[in-house]
Write a protein that holds these residues in place. Structure first.
Motif, short mmCIF file in Angstrom:
data_model
loop_
_atom_site.label_atom_id
_atom_site.label_comp_id
_atom_site.label_asym_id
_atom_site.label_seq_id
_atom_site.Cartn_x
_atom_site.Cartn_y
_atom_site.Cartn_z
N TYR A 1 -11.73 -70.28 -51.09
CA TYR A 1 -10.82 -71.12 -50.32
C TYR A 1 -10.56 -70.51 -48.94
O TYR A 1 -10.50 -71.22 -47.94
CB TYR A 1 -9.50 -71.31 -51.06
N GLU A 2 -10.43 -69.20 -48.90
CA GLU A 2 -10.22 -68.54 -47.62
C GLU A 2 -11.44 -68.70 -46.71
O GLU A 2 -11.31 -68.96 -45.51
CB GLU A 2 -9.88 -67.06 -47.84
N LYS A 3 -12.63 -68.59 -47.28
CA LYS A 3 -13.86 -68.81 -46.50
C LYS A 3 -13.96 -70.27 -46.07
O LYS A 3 -14.41 -70.58 -44.97
CB LYS A 3 -15.09 -68.40 -47.31
N LEU A 4 -13.54 -71.17 -46.95
CA LEU A 4 -13.56 -72.60 -46.65
C LEU A 4 -12.69 -72.88 -45.43
O LEU A 4 -13.09 -73.64 -44.54
CB LEU A 4 -13.07 -73.38 -47.86
N ILE A 5 -11.53 -72.26 -45.36
CA ILE A 5 -10.63 -72.46 -44.22
C ILE A 5 -11.30 -72.00 -42.92
O ILE A 5 -11.24 -72.70 -41.91
CB ILE A 5 -9.29 -71.72 -44.46
N VAL A 6 -11.97 -70.86 -42.95
CA VAL A 6 -12.66 -70.36 -41.76
C VAL A 6 -13.76 -71.34 -41.34
O VAL A 6 -13.88 -71.68 -40.16
CB VAL A 6 -13.24 -68.94 -42.01
N MET A 7 -14.57 -71.80 -42.31
CA MET A 7 -15.65 -72.73 -41.99
C MET A 7 -15.10 -74.04 -41.42
O MET A 7 -15.66 -74.60 -40.48
CB MET A 7 -16.51 -73.01 -43.24
#
Length: 141
Positions: A94-100
């Motif tokens: 989810y944290e990576k999703l936010i960055v993307m």
């Protein structure tokens, strides 16, 4: 004489509400097969349905929406590849999703509002998760 790329023979996709990927996969398929769809819609004898053909702007919008949904699709595929997805896998994704998504918002100005709303909802979930005791257990080593 060239007739364009050869299209795969594919079946219909079913809408599945339980996966982020359902809409992505349907849009992906229509874009992949649109050359054939457009040819069919504009063939002689199809005058009654020819108005369903997409104009270039609609195709560009669909391509942008596909790019937006593809990010969710990628994350969903990674998470579902695990036999038993756990918080220790899901929360970092989810944290990576936010960055993307934040990166994509810079490229897709027309969809930036929808992207920002998605980011806000994900940040809300992460904030709630971080305040629970289970978060510490899940993320501990």
């Amino acid at each position: 004489m060239g007739h364009g790329p050869i299209l795969r023979v594919v079946g219909l996709l079913k809408d599945v509400e339980t996966r982020w990927s359902a809409t992505f996969l349907m849009i992906d398929r229509v874009l992949e097969q649109y050359q054939a769809v457009d040819k069919f819609l504009n063939a002689p004898g199809q005058e009654e349905i020819a108005h369903h053909s997409f104009d270039p702007m609609t195709l560009r919008v669909l391509q942008d929406i596909r790019r937006f949904l593809e990010i969710f699709h990628i994350v969903q595929e990674i998470v579902s590849a695990e036999k038993t997805p756990t918080l220790s896998i899901v929360l970092p994704m989810y944290e990576k999703l936010i960055v993307m998504l934040n990166d994509l918002a810079k490229d897709l100005d027309e969809l930036s509002h929808a992207i920002k709303v998605s980011v806000q909802k994900l940040e809300e979930y992460l904030s709630l998760s971080r305040r629970t005791k289970i978060y510490s257990l899940a993320m501990g080593k």
